[in-house]
Write a protein that holds these residues in place. Structure first.
Motif, PDB file in Angstrom:
ATOM      1  N   GLU A   1      28.540  60.256  47.470  1.00 27.68           N
ATOM      2  CA  GLU A   1      29.689  59.725  48.199  1.00 27.68           C
ATOM      3  C   GLU A   1      29.646  58.200  48.253  1.00 27.68           C
ATOM      4  O   GLU A   1      30.676  57.536  48.117  1.00 27.68           O
ATOM      5  CB  GLU A   1      29.719  60.314  49.615  1.00 27.68           C
ATOM      6  N   LEU A   2      28.465  57.626  48.454  1.00 29.66           N
ATOM      7  CA  LEU A   2      28.336  56.173  48.473  1.00 29.66           C
ATOM      8  C   LEU A   2      28.673  55.590  47.107  1.00 29.66           C
ATOM      9  O   LEU A   2      29.347  54.554  47.005  1.00 29.66           O
ATOM     10  CB  LEU A   2      26.923  55.785  48.894  1.00 29.66           C
ATOM     11  N   THR A   3      28.238  56.256  46.037  1.00 30.44           N
ATOM     12  CA  THR A   3      28.556  55.789  44.688  1.00 30.44           C
ATOM     13  C   THR A   3      30.054  55.812  44.442  1.00 30.44           C
ATOM     14  O   THR A   3      30.630  54.884  43.862  1.00 30.44           O
ATOM     15  CB  THR A   3      27.839  56.670  43.649  1.00 30.44           C
ATOM     16  N   ALA A   4      30.730  56.881  44.889  1.00 29.68           N
ATOM     17  CA  ALA A   4      32.177  56.954  44.715  1.00 29.68           C
ATOM     18  C   ALA A   4      32.886  55.861  45.502  1.00 29.68           C
ATOM     19  O   ALA A   4      33.899  55.310  45.050  1.00 29.68           O
ATOM     20  CB  ALA A   4      32.677  58.332  45.143  1.00 29.68           C
ATOM     21  N   ALA A   5      32.371  55.531  46.698  1.00 35.07           N
ATOM     22  CA  ALA A   5      32.963  54.455  47.484  1.00 35.07           C
ATOM     23  C   ALA A   5      32.804  53.108  46.779  1.00 35.07           C
ATOM     24  O   ALA A   5      33.724  52.280  46.775  1.00 35.07           O
ATOM     25  CB  ALA A   5      32.330  54.413  48.874  1.00 35.07           C
ATOM     26  N   VAL A   6      31.637  52.879  46.167  1.00 33.89           N
ATOM     27  CA  VAL A   6      31.429  51.645  45.400  1.00 33.89           C
ATOM     28  C   VAL A   6      32.390  51.604  44.224  1.00 33.89           C
ATOM     29  O   VAL A   6      32.985  50.557  43.904  1.00 33.89           O
ATOM     30  CB  VAL A   6      29.968  51.545  44.924  1.00 33.89           C
ATOM     31  N   GLY A   7      32.585  52.757  43.548  1.00 33.41           N
ATOM     32  CA  GLY A   7      33.531  52.800  42.441  1.00 33.41           C
ATOM     33  C   GLY A   7      34.936  52.459  42.874  1.00 33.41           C
ATOM     34  O   GLY A   7      35.680  51.759  42.172  1.00 33.41           O
ATOM     35  N   ALA A   8      35.342  52.954  44.064  1.00 27.73           N
ATOM     36  CA  ALA A   8      36.672  52.633  44.570  1.00 27.73           C
ATOM     37  C   ALA A   8      36.792  51.148  44.885  1.00 27.73           C
ATOM     38  O   ALA A   8      37.847  50.534  44.664  1.00 27.73           O
ATOM     39  CB  ALA A   8      36.966  53.471  45.808  1.00 27.73           C
ATOM     40  N   ALA A   9      35.710  50.552  45.427  1.00 29.08           N
ATOM     41  CA  ALA A   9      35.744  49.112  45.717  1.00 29.08           C
ATOM     42  C   ALA A   9      35.871  48.294  44.432  1.00 29.08           C
ATOM     43  O   ALA A   9      36.620  47.312  44.373  1.00 29.08           O
ATOM     44  CB  ALA A   9      34.482  48.710  46.488  1.00 29.08           C
ATOM     45  N   LEU A  10      35.150  48.695  43.371  1.00 32.67           N
ATOM     46  CA  LEU A  10      35.258  47.985  42.090  1.00 32.67           C
ATOM     47  C   LEU A  10      36.638  48.171  41.472  1.00 32.67           C
ATOM     48  O   LEU A  10      37.168  47.270  40.819  1.00 32.67           O
ATOM     49  CB  LEU A  10      34.171  48.485  41.133  1.00 32.67           C
ATOM     50  N   ASP A  11      37.215  49.346  41.676  1.00 34.62           N
ATOM     51  CA  ASP A  11      38.576  49.576  41.183  1.00 34.62           C
ATOM     52  C   ASP A  11      39.553  48.617  41.851  1.00 34.62           C
ATOM     53  O   ASP A  11      40.462  48.086  41.199  1.00 34.62           O
ATOM     54  CB  ASP A  11      38.964  51.028  41.459  1.00 34.62           C
ATOM     55  N   ASN A  12      39.370  48.394  43.154  1.00 32.44           N
ATOM     56  CA  ASN A  12      40.222  47.431  43.859  1.00 32.44           C
ATOM     57  C   ASN A  12      40.037  46.019  43.315  1.00 32.44           C
ATOM     58  O   ASN A  12      40.992  45.227  43.265  1.00 32.44           O
ATOM     59  CB  ASN A  12      39.925  47.465  45.355  1.00 32.44           C
ATOM     60  N   VAL A  13      38.799  45.684  42.915  1.00 28.75           N
ATOM     61  CA  VAL A  13      38.563  44.354  42.331  1.00 28.75           C
ATOM     62  C   VAL A  13      39.368  44.200  41.055  1.00 28.75           C
ATOM     63  O   VAL A  13      40.041  43.178  40.840  1.00 28.75           O
ATOM     64  CB  VAL A  13      37.052  44.167  42.053  1.00 28.75           C
ATOM     65  N   ARG A  14      39.336  45.220  40.189  1.00 31.03           N
ATOM     66  CA  ARG A  14      40.061  45.129  38.915  1.00 31.03           C
ATOM     67  C   ARG A  14      41.578  45.088  39.133  1.00 31.03           C
ATOM     68  O   ARG A  14      42.303  44.378  38.440  1.00 31.03           O
ATOM     69  CB  ARG A  14      39.698  46.328  38.037  1.00 31.03           C
ATOM     70  N   ARG A  15      42.048  45.838  40.126  1.00 30.19           N
ATOM     71  CA  ARG A  15      43.491  45.923  40.327  1.00 30.19           C
ATOM     72  C   ARG A  15      44.050  44.677  40.991  1.00 30.19           C
ATOM     73  O   ARG A  15      45.157  44.231  40.676  1.00 30.19           O
ATOM     74  CB  ARG A  15      43.825  47.152  41.177  1.00 30.19           C
ATOM     75  N   HIS A  16      43.309  44.108  41.948  1.00 31.15           N
ATOM     76  CA  HIS A  16      43.861  43.024  42.768  1.00 31.15           C
ATOM     77  C   HIS A  16      43.316  41.638  42.394  1.00 31.15           C
ATOM     78  O   HIS A  16      43.984  40.641  42.656  1.00 31.15           O
ATOM     79  CB  HIS A  16      43.588  43.301  44.245  1.00 31.15           C
ATOM     80  N   ALA A  17      42.111  41.609  41.827  1.00 33.58           N
ATOM     81  CA  ALA A  17      41.547  40.306  41.447  1.00 33.58           C
ATOM     82  C   ALA A  17      41.731  40.024  39.962  1.00 33.58           C
ATOM     83  O   ALA A  17      41.520  38.895  39.521  1.00 33.58           O
ATOM     84  CB  ALA A  17      40.063  40.242  41.816  1.00 33.58           C
ATOM     85  N   GLY A  18      42.090  41.053  39.183  1.00 30.17           N
ATOM     86  CA  GLY A  18      42.334  40.837  37.760  1.00 30.17           C
ATOM     87  C   GLY A  18      41.131  41.196  36.915  1.00 30.17           C
ATOM     88  O   GLY A  18      39.993  41.240  37.394  1.00 30.17           O
ATOM     89  N   PRO A  19      41.348  41.447  35.613  1.00 29.67           N
ATOM     90  CA  PRO A  19      40.245  41.848  34.731  1.00 29.67           C
ATOM     91  C   PRO A  19      39.222  40.752  34.483  1.00 29.67           C
ATOM     92  O   PRO A  19      38.102  41.034  34.044  1.00 29.67           O
ATOM     93  CB  PRO A  19      40.967  42.254  33.435  1.00 29.67           C
ATOM     94  N   ASP A  20      39.579  39.514  34.755  1.00 29.87           N
ATOM     95  CA  ASP A  20      38.633  38.417  34.506  1.00 29.87           C
ATOM     96  C   ASP A  20      37.778  38.082  35.721  1.00 29.87           C
ATOM     97  O   ASP A  20      36.935  37.168  35.649  1.00 29.87           O
ATOM     98  CB  ASP A  20      39.413  37.163  34.084  1.00 29.87           C
ATOM     99  N   ALA A  21      38.000  38.776  36.832  1.00 32.80           N
ATOM    100  CA  ALA A  21      37.228  38.468  38.043  1.00 32.80           C
ATOM    101  C   ALA A  21      35.777  38.914  37.883  1.00 32.80           C
ATOM    102  O   ALA A  21      35.477  39.913  37.219  1.00 32.80           O
ATOM    103  CB  ALA A  21      37.859  39.157  39.246  1.00 32.80           C
ATOM    104  N   GLU A  22      34.884  38.169  38.487  1.00 30.48           N
ATOM    105  CA  GLU A  22      33.464  38.529  38.499  1.00 30.48           C
ATOM    106  C   GLU A  22      33.162  39.324  39.768  1.00 30.48           C
ATOM    107  O   GLU A  22      33.727  39.050  40.829  1.00 30.48           O
ATOM    108  CB  GLU A  22      32.596  37.273  38.465  1.00 30.48           C
ATOM    109  N   ALA A  23      32.280  40.315  39.645  1.00 27.30           N
ATOM    110  CA  ALA A  23      31.889  41.142  40.797  1.00 27.30           C
ATOM    111  C   ALA A  23      30.376  41.257  40.842  1.00 27.30           C
ATOM    112  O   ALA A  23      29.696  41.218  39.806  1.00 27.30           O
ATOM    113  CB  ALA A  23      32.529  42.526  40.717  1.00 27.30           C
TER     114      ALA A  23
END
Length: 407
Positions: free
Chosen positions: A300-322
């Motif tokens: 469940e924690l891994t899935a939550a991290v995946g959702a957070a990274l998905d938000n980075v790609r969607r809202h910060a753009g593909p060039d954002a660093e995470a």
């Protein structure tokens, strides 16, 4: 276990003990009766009745209405038989009736079975029998009648309240279970179907032609599905067993995570599950020693991290660093996901939840809430966003614990 079961067991014990007590009373006063053989015959019949029916008061199913009426008839009959076998002087002096305090067991059976109304009716029958036996309103007779009436009615009322509380609790548990199942289903939909529909919409608009029409239809279905999930109209169904990290929309899916142990409670190193996220644009920092959580909690924690990274790609753009940072504290595991995007405007998370966008509400907060953990967002416009995910070690994956925090 039903709240009534202890009451039925107590009633069974009461009837047995009071029978023994009544037998001792009659034996000690045997020579004082006008017709001792009549008293002995009644006590013999009462003993046989108890031997044949004592199991009837061990549960509500066995204690039928016909049995209760017959049991009360034995008690009332014994009271009315007392003037025929005992002397008038002893009765006027306050000698106990033949069934004595065993009579209260028959009345309490009505109280437990049917509530305070049945108890009041049975108590009234016993009261009339006692008045006919004594043939006057003696103080001790009135005292005994009122005592039995109050006790039986009070117990009957308590039983009715307990039954109502039990039904309310059962209904609340059903609603809670249905809500948790709906939230888990909504998370699964967000991590798969909604992301695919959003990607189809974007790609169709970019390609044009017939693909644009397909993208438009996919966008309409995405909006309809988000509304359906957020309004709670999705019927509960069995959740799938997939627990891998969610693939960011419009970006290549990360490498498959390490397989989970077969046993949900077995320890799992969270580093092995989060490691596959590391790659272009994502830096993963981990302790040198294993960071273990129960397998389901780790998934469940891994899935939550995946959702957070998905938000980075969607809202910060593909060039954002995470950046992903794993910290192993004595009582909890903390995973921080940080990016260098434009940040989140104030109030945007609440607006997204109202619009039915479930990434934060369910895919992140919902997962951690069921683990007893929390999720906190720190964002400064123009300086990126930081998401801090906390999961207690040994957290209950099925919502058994509720953590304090902002989740």
């Amino acid at each position: 276990m039903s709240v009534e079961l202890p009451l039925w067991r107590a009633l069974t014990g009461y009837r047995i003990l009071t029978l023994v007590y009544t037998l001792v009373l009659v034996a000690l006063s045997y020579d004082k009766y006008a017709h001792p053989l009549g008293a002995a015959a009644y006590m013999g019949a009462l003993t046989v009745w108890m031997a044949l029916t004592w199991r009837r008061t061990t549960s509500a199913e066995r204690c039928t209405r016909h049995f209760l009426i017959a049991d009360l008839s034995f008690a009332v009959g014994g009271i009315l038989l007392t003037p025929l076998v005992d002397t008038h002087a002893r009765i006027m002096d306050g000698a106990p009736t033949l069934p004595s305090i065993w009579t209260a067991g028959a009345v309490l059976g009505f109280a437990i079975k049917g509530g305070w109304r049945w108890a009041a009716a049975a108590s009234a029958a016993v009261a009339v029998a006692n008045l006919l036996e004594r043939q006057e309103l003696a103080r001790d007779t009135v005292h005994n009648v009122v005592l039995v009436w109050v006790a039986s009615v009070a117990i009957g009322y308590v039983v009715e309240v307990a039954r109502a509380s039990e039904r309310t609790l059962a209904r609340a548990l059903q609603i809670e279970a249905a809500t948790r199942e709906r939230e888990r289903l909504a998370r699964d939909i967000h991590d798969s179907v909604l992301q695919v529909l959003a990607m189809v919409q974007r790609r169709g608009a970019a390609i044009g032609g017939e693909a644009a029409e397909l993208g438009r239809m996919a966008g309409e279905q995405e909006v309809a599905l988000r509304t359906l999930v957020s309004s709670g109209l999705v019927p509960p169904r069995q959740r799938t067993n997939g627990a891998g990290p969610a693939a960011p929309s419009g970006a290549p899916a990360p490498r498959p995570a390490a397989p989970l142990p077969d046993r949900p409670g077995a320890p799992c190193d969270i580093r092995a599950l989060l490691g596959p996220y590391a790659g272009a644009g994502i830096t993963f920092s981990e302790p040198g020693a294993p960071v273990e959580l129960p397998a389901v909690a780790a998934a469940e924690l891994t899935a939550a991290v995946g959702a957070a990274l998905d938000n980075v790609r969607r809202h910060a753009g593909p060039d954002a660093e995470a950046w992903i940072l794993v910290e192993d504290e004595p009582d909890e595991v903390i995973v921080t996901v940080r990016d260098d995007g434009p940040g989140i405007p104030e109030g945007r998370l609440a607006d997204a939840e109202r619009e039915g966008r479930l990434g934060v509400a369910l895919s992140i907060r919902g997962r951690l809430r069921e683990l007893g953990g929390s999720a906190d967002w720190i964002s400064v416009p123009g300086q990126g966003t930081e998401v801090e995910l906390k999961v207690p070690k040994g957290g209950a994956p099925e919502g058994g614990r509720r953590g304090k925090g902002t989740a």
